[in-house]
Design an enzyme around this catalytic site. Structure first.
Site, short mmCIF file in Angstrom:
data_model
loop_
_atom_site.label_atom_id
_atom_site.label_comp_id
_atom_site.label_asym_id
_atom_site.label_seq_id
_atom_site.Cartn_x
_atom_site.Cartn_y
_atom_site.Cartn_z
N ASP A 1 62.39 33.69 5.81
CA ASP A 1 62.24 33.99 4.38
C ASP A 1 61.54 35.32 4.18
O ASP A 1 60.33 35.45 4.40
CB ASP A 1 61.46 32.86 3.70
CG ASP A 1 61.34 33.04 2.19
OD1 ASP A 1 61.62 34.15 1.68
OD2 ASP A 1 60.95 32.06 1.51
N ASP B 1 61.66 27.32 -8.23
CA ASP B 1 61.12 28.20 -7.20
C ASP B 1 60.16 29.12 -7.92
O ASP B 1 60.57 30.01 -8.67
CB ASP B 1 62.26 28.99 -6.53
CG ASP B 1 61.74 30.06 -5.58
OD1 ASP B 1 60.51 30.15 -5.37
OD2 ASP B 1 62.57 30.83 -5.03
N LYS C 1 50.98 34.69 -7.38
CA LYS C 1 51.07 33.60 -6.40
C LYS C 1 50.14 33.82 -5.21
O LYS C 1 49.61 32.87 -4.62
CB LYS C 1 52.52 33.50 -5.91
CG LYS C 1 52.80 32.35 -4.98
CD LYS C 1 54.28 32.26 -4.72
CE LYS C 1 54.66 31.15 -3.78
NZ LYS C 1 56.14 31.08 -3.61
P1 ADP Z 1 59.98 36.22 -3.77
O1 ADP Z 1 60.35 35.07 -2.90
O2 ADP Z 1 58.87 37.05 -3.21
O3 ADP Z 1 59.73 35.83 -5.19
P2 ADP Z 1 62.75 37.21 -3.80
O4 ADP Z 1 63.31 36.28 -2.81
O5 ADP Z 1 63.27 37.14 -5.18
O6 ADP Z 1 61.18 37.26 -3.81
O7 ADP Z 1 63.01 38.69 -3.23
C1 ADP Z 1 62.66 39.82 -3.94
C2 ADP Z 1 62.88 41.03 -3.05
O8 ADP Z 1 64.27 41.09 -2.71
C3 ADP Z 1 62.52 42.34 -3.74
O9 ADP Z 1 61.78 43.16 -2.86
C4 ADP Z 1 63.89 42.96 -4.01
O10 ADP Z 1 63.83 44.38 -4.00
C5 ADP Z 1 64.70 42.44 -2.83
N1 ADP Z 1 66.12 42.47 -3.10
C6 ADP Z 1 66.79 41.85 -4.09
N2 ADP Z 1 68.11 42.14 -4.04
C7 ADP Z 1 68.27 42.96 -2.98
C8 ADP Z 1 69.40 43.62 -2.39
N3 ADP Z 1 70.61 43.51 -2.91
N4 ADP Z 1 69.19 44.39 -1.30
C9 ADP Z 1 67.96 44.54 -0.79
N5 ADP Z 1 66.86 43.95 -1.28
C10 ADP Z 1 67.01 43.17 -2.37
MG MG Z 2 60.67 33.24 -2.31
#
Ligand code: ADP
Ligand code: MG
Length: 617
Positions: A211, A23, A87
């Site tokens: 998502d 991913d 990205k």
């Molecule tokens: P991406 O798909 O954009 O790479 P992710 O799916 O990894 O991102 O999501 C990252 C986001 O999720 C960040 O904004 C982070 O602050 C938020 N996040 C991660 N853990 C938590 C949590 N426990 N509660 C709220 N938000 C969270």
């Molecule tokens: Mg993602």
């Protein structure tokens, strides 16, 4: 138990190949595999237990790259050398991103053109492909370290709305990182596979994948039957995510503590942001948060947070509504809702989605790992360890080529399922024409000038033949990754030419929407423009034929007849210049009427000659 193969030539041991699922996220990236023993997908973790690698690249003063957590720590101390959210820039030009260019702390080169963007660090230039490749190299290294085996093959995920250019850029980044990218997989499809939906041939389901990541939001509606995934609709906002939640918290604290700190100071802002993110994550488990910053006590309750986030969450619900509408469905038609992305850990998000769809919500797998897990399942399928399946998507815009008069001739209509292959025959319009220029366009308008040019190439070496005789077969092939290959072959001689279309820059969702809107708004103009182009082409052909006839067969015509013909030709040319469609048609008809008997006269004479030469039995 894994198999071991021995290479008979070298005597070396070859372990069975591992294909990993990756991913490659905007905020975080990770690698997953399907375990040999349990047959379950798992995210690969280092000893610290962490699977997520921040998709951030920091360069030191000698331009040595560092990726991940160590790079994220540099966001505060060296923002101009720390590249995040790359990205978003994949397959884009400066013009595509100019509206948002100032939100990045690093330097995006403004060349004011359509060519792909570059990022400048310490006087060196990097493409988004190179930067993504750094992230992928780090993931490859991690996987090799954890699995203790070389990793050379991968399945990489991309958002469902990624276009050809963005998919191709992702594939190139993989190649640059030393990975053979076996498949570019849609993220919602991956999420579905992670939950085992679509892994069996007899499943028939319609699902929603919601998502919400760090910086982007998208919702996709998938129809799954016979192991085939079809994207019915996708909607979202490429500038909405957890980062906006953090920003809302920062604004709230700043209003509550006026003049306590200076937000124009980039360091202050960065530290406060990180604190806001901590508070947000804390509140996904607890009811209140307290911290200190510049001598102020900062507090946030879950209730207050929900209030701050509600407008943002409502925006995502609007997108869900729109996606349902586009797919022609209601929540009752859906079988399940899958939660993806770290931001769906926020309880208010989960509750709002559950209430909106009123369906079972799949959230047992870690939302920030689920896409990688699904990529691993797909990798496992490709490795032949699982039943093979075809993954189906649709083209967002029509694809075609330019034909005479600048008209768009569509080969693959919009919303066609991919993979797909279409062929159509064309011919030359000039005698002895030895080459043909094939120009590929994307869009819904009748004239190519209103569509988007993707690529162009020459088919040369067509043997000399009269106009209309060569048969040129043009075929369009879109593979399962959504990459277009165009080939042209002259069937009589076998001359062939082909290209893989790597468009100059990508289209955003909004641009696709705009192009569709424009095609509706301009439908009437387009019909007129097409009619004019067709009439003009016919007129020009008529004039060319007549011209040729006059040169060759002058002897069969009287002076007056020649003069009359020339006058009609001039009048027709005038009508063409005036772009008067009705007049062009009328004049073409008149010229045709006048010259037809002359042609018959020549034919008769030729026939008489032929008869005279032969003895009739
Ligand atoms: P991406 O798909 O954009 O790479 P992710 O799916 O990894 O991102 O999501 C990252 C986001 O999720 C960040 O904004 C982070 O602050 C938020 N996040 C991660 N853990 C938590 C949590 N426990 N509660 C709220 N938000 C969270
Ligand atoms: Mg993602």
């Amino acid at each position: 138990m894994s198999k071991i193969a021995i290479n008979l030539v070298t005597g070396g041991i070859q372990q069975q190949e591992t294909i990993v699922g990756i991913d490659l996220g905007t905020t975080n990236s990770l690698v997953a595999i399907v375990r040999e023993d349990t047959r379950q997908p798992i995210a690969l973790r280092e000893i610290d237990g962490l699977a997520l690698v921040p998709s951030i690249v920091n360069f030191d003063e000698f331009n040595n790259p560092q990726v991940g957590t160590t790079a994220k720590e540099k966001l505060v101390s060296s923002p101009e050398r720390t590249i995040y959210s790359v990205k978003r820039l994949m397959g884009k030009s400066y013009m595509d991103v100019s509206d948002h260019a100032n939100v990045y702390a690093y330097h995006i080169i403004d060349d004011d053109t359509d060519s792909l963007v570059k990022i400048e660090v310490n006087g060196k230039y990097y493409t988004p492909i190179e930067l993504s490749a750094e992230v992928l190299k780090e993931l490859k290294k991690r996987a090799e370290h954890i699995l203790k085996t070389p990793v050379n093959k991968a399945v990489i995920t991309v958002p469902a709305y990624f276009n050809d250019a963005q998919r191709q850029a992702t594939r190139d980044a993989g190649k640059l990182a030393g990975l053979d990218v076996l498949r570019i997989l849609n993220e919602p499809t991956a999420a579905s596979l992670a939950y085992g939906i679509g892994t069996q041939m007899d499943q028939d389901k319609t699902i929603v994948v919601y998502d919400l990541g760090g910086g982007t939001f998208d919702v996709s509606i998938l129809k799954i039957s016979n192991g085939i995934f079809e994207v019915l609709a996708t909607h979202g906002d490429t500038y909405l995510g957890g980062d906006d939640f953090d920003r809302a918290i920062v604004s709230y604290w700043t209003e509550a503590n006026p003049n306590a700190w200076d937000l124009s100071d980039k360091n202050v802002k960065a530290v406060l942001r990180l604190m806001a993110e901590d508070a947000k994550k804390h509140l996904s488990q607890q009811d209140s948060f307290t911290g200190t910053f510049y001598g102020c006590t900062l507090t946030l309750t879950k209730e207050k947070l929900n209030e701050l986030l509600q407008p943002l969450i409502n925006n995502t619900l609007d997108s869900c509504q729109q996606a349902l509408k586009d797919a022609g469905l209601t929540p009752q038609d859906l079988d399940a809702v899958i939660m993806v992305g770290g931001s769906t850990r926020v309880p208010a998000v989960k509750q709002s989605i559950q209430a909106f769809f009123g369906k079972e919500v799949f959230d047992k797998l870690n939302p920030d790992e689920v896409v990688a897990l699904g990529a691993a399942v797909q990798a496992d399928i490709l490795a032949g360890k699982n039943t093979d399946m075809l993954l189906l998507d649709v083209t967002p815009l029509s694809l075609g080529i330019e034909t005479m008069g600048g008209l768009m001739d569509v080969l693959i209509p919009r919303n066609s399922k991919i993979p797909t292959k279409v062929g159509r025959q064309y011919t030359t319009h000039k005698d002895g024409q030895s080459g043909m220029r094939i120009t590929v366009y994307q869009g819904e308008r009748d004239l190519v000038k209103d569509n988007r040019k993707l690529a162009s190439f020459n088919l040369s070496g067509i043997p000399a033949m009269p106009a209309g005789l060569p048969k040129v077969e043009i075929s369009f092939l879109i593979d399962a990754d959504g990459i277009l290959k165009v080939s042209a072959q002259e069937l009589r001689s076998g001359v062939t030419q082909s290209i893989e279309v790597k468009p100059q820059y990508g289209l955003t969702d909004e641009e696709v929407e705009q192009m569709l809107m424009a095609s509706i708004v301009h439908a009437k103009d387009d019909i007129q423009a097409r009619a004019l182009a067709e009439a003009t082409t016919e007129a020009i052909q008529m004039m060319e034929t007549t011209e040729k006839f006059l040169n060759k067969h002058q002897a069969f015509l009287t002076e007056t007849e020649i003069a009359e013909t020339k006058v009609l030709m001039q009048q027709l040319q005038q009508a063409v210049d005036d772009k008067d469609k009705d007049l062009i048609q009328k004049q073409t008809e008149q010229l045709n009427e006048l010259s037809r008997p002359y042609a018959e006269r020549v034919m008769d004479a030729a026939l008489k000659d032929a008869m005279r030469g032969k003895k009739v039995l």
